[in-house]
Design a protein around this motif. Structure first.
Motif, PDB file in Angstrom:
ATOM      1  N   LEU A   8      56.220  26.108  48.985  1.00 30.96           N
ATOM      2  CA  LEU A   8      55.164  26.981  47.770  1.00 30.96           C
ATOM      3  C   LEU A   8      55.651  27.749  48.384  1.00 30.96           C
ATOM      4  CD1 LEU A   8      52.988  23.863  47.450  1.00 30.96           C
ATOM      5  CD2 LEU A   8      54.551  24.691  45.965  1.00 30.96           C
ATOM      6  N   HIS A   9      54.641  28.011  49.618  1.00 31.78           N
ATOM      7  CA  HIS A   9      54.907  29.789  50.094  1.00 31.78           C
ATOM      8  C   HIS A   9      55.769  30.484  49.915  1.00 31.78           C
ATOM      9  CE1 HIS A   9      52.842  31.836  53.012  1.00 31.78           C
ATOM     10  NE2 HIS A   9      53.434  32.543  53.705  1.00 31.78           N
ATOM     11  N   ALA A  12      56.149  31.300  46.100  1.00 30.75           N
ATOM     12  CA  ALA A  12      55.505  32.384  45.729  1.00 30.75           C
ATOM     13  C   ALA A  12      55.759  33.237  46.088  1.00 30.75           C
ATOM     14  CB  ALA A  12      53.971  32.111  46.192  1.00 30.75           C
ATOM     15  N   ALA A  49      50.941  34.788  41.720  1.00 28.06           N
ATOM     16  CA  ALA A  49      51.648  34.562  42.951  1.00 28.06           C
ATOM     17  C   ALA A  49      51.416  34.860  44.108  1.00 28.06           C
ATOM     18  CB  ALA A  49      52.840  35.310  42.862  1.00 28.06           C
ATOM     19  N   VAL A  52      48.107  32.583  45.652  1.00 31.76           N
ATOM     20  CA  VAL A  52      49.195  31.403  46.595  1.00 31.76           C
ATOM     21  C   VAL A  52      49.518  31.157  47.075  1.00 31.76           C
ATOM     22  CG1 VAL A  52      51.226  29.273  45.788  1.00 31.76           C
ATOM     23  CG2 VAL A  52      49.760  30.124  43.420  1.00 31.76           C
ATOM     24  N   VAL A  53      50.407  32.731  47.460  1.00 34.52           N
ATOM     25  CA  VAL A  53      50.490  32.838  48.990  1.00 34.52           C
ATOM     26  C   VAL A  53      49.927  33.243  50.421  1.00 34.52           C
ATOM     27  CG1 VAL A  53      51.662  35.187  50.338  1.00 34.52           C
ATOM     28  CG2 VAL A  53      53.044  34.182  48.377  1.00 34.52           C
TER      29      VAL A  53
END
Length: 149
Positions: A8-9, A12, A49, A52-53
């Motif tokens: 996910l990291h 993003a 994004a 999220v990061v």
């Protein structure tokens, strides 16, 4: 769980870089109603994004990986964190500019920008992309154990 959050990291981060690249390409176009809407959309995706990061990255640091004592004593990580903050601060000007277009877009009109404003926006996005590339270099160095105290 750690692998899912790493995935996910990274996704993003790729979306963040893509949104910045799209902004840069769009800023090279003549500002029309369509281009203005696309710029606002790209900037919104960029902001999401980045959020999220940050959130996923902090979860990884504090709960899933080597722990905060490792990361906060790692020089490339600290540079990476500093670059992320710098990118966030740089992004304030373009975001404010794009948000100021709401009235124009609501009336179905293209906003008006001076040549100087366009140049400033391009320069800022270039700086953000350069800082992001440097951040990625720091991530690689960190992953290789470089800079651990």
């Amino acid at each position: 769980m750690s692998s899912l959050f790493a995935f996910l990291h990274h996704i993003a981060a790729f979306v963040l870089i893509s949104a910045l690249a799209i902004e840069l390409v769009l800023l090279r176009e003549t500002l029309s109603l369509t281009i203005a809407r696309k710029l606002r959309a790209a900037d919104m995706v960029y902001g999401i994004a980045a959020g999220v990061v940050l959130v996923v990255g902090l979860i990884r640091v504090f709960y899933l990986e080597k722990g905060p004592s490792y990361y906060f004593s790692n020089v490339p990580f600290m540079i990476k964190l500093t670059l992320f903050i710098m990118i966030a601060l740089l992004s304030i000007y373009p975001t404010r500019e794009f948000l100021s277009w709401r009235r124009f877009l609501g009336k179905g009109r293209a906003p008006v920008m001076s040549a100087g404003t366009v140049q400033r926006l391009k320069m800022i996005v270039h700086l953000e992309l350069f800082a992001a590339a440097t951040l990625i270099l720091c991530a690689v160095l960190m992953a290789r154990g470089v800079g651990s105290v």
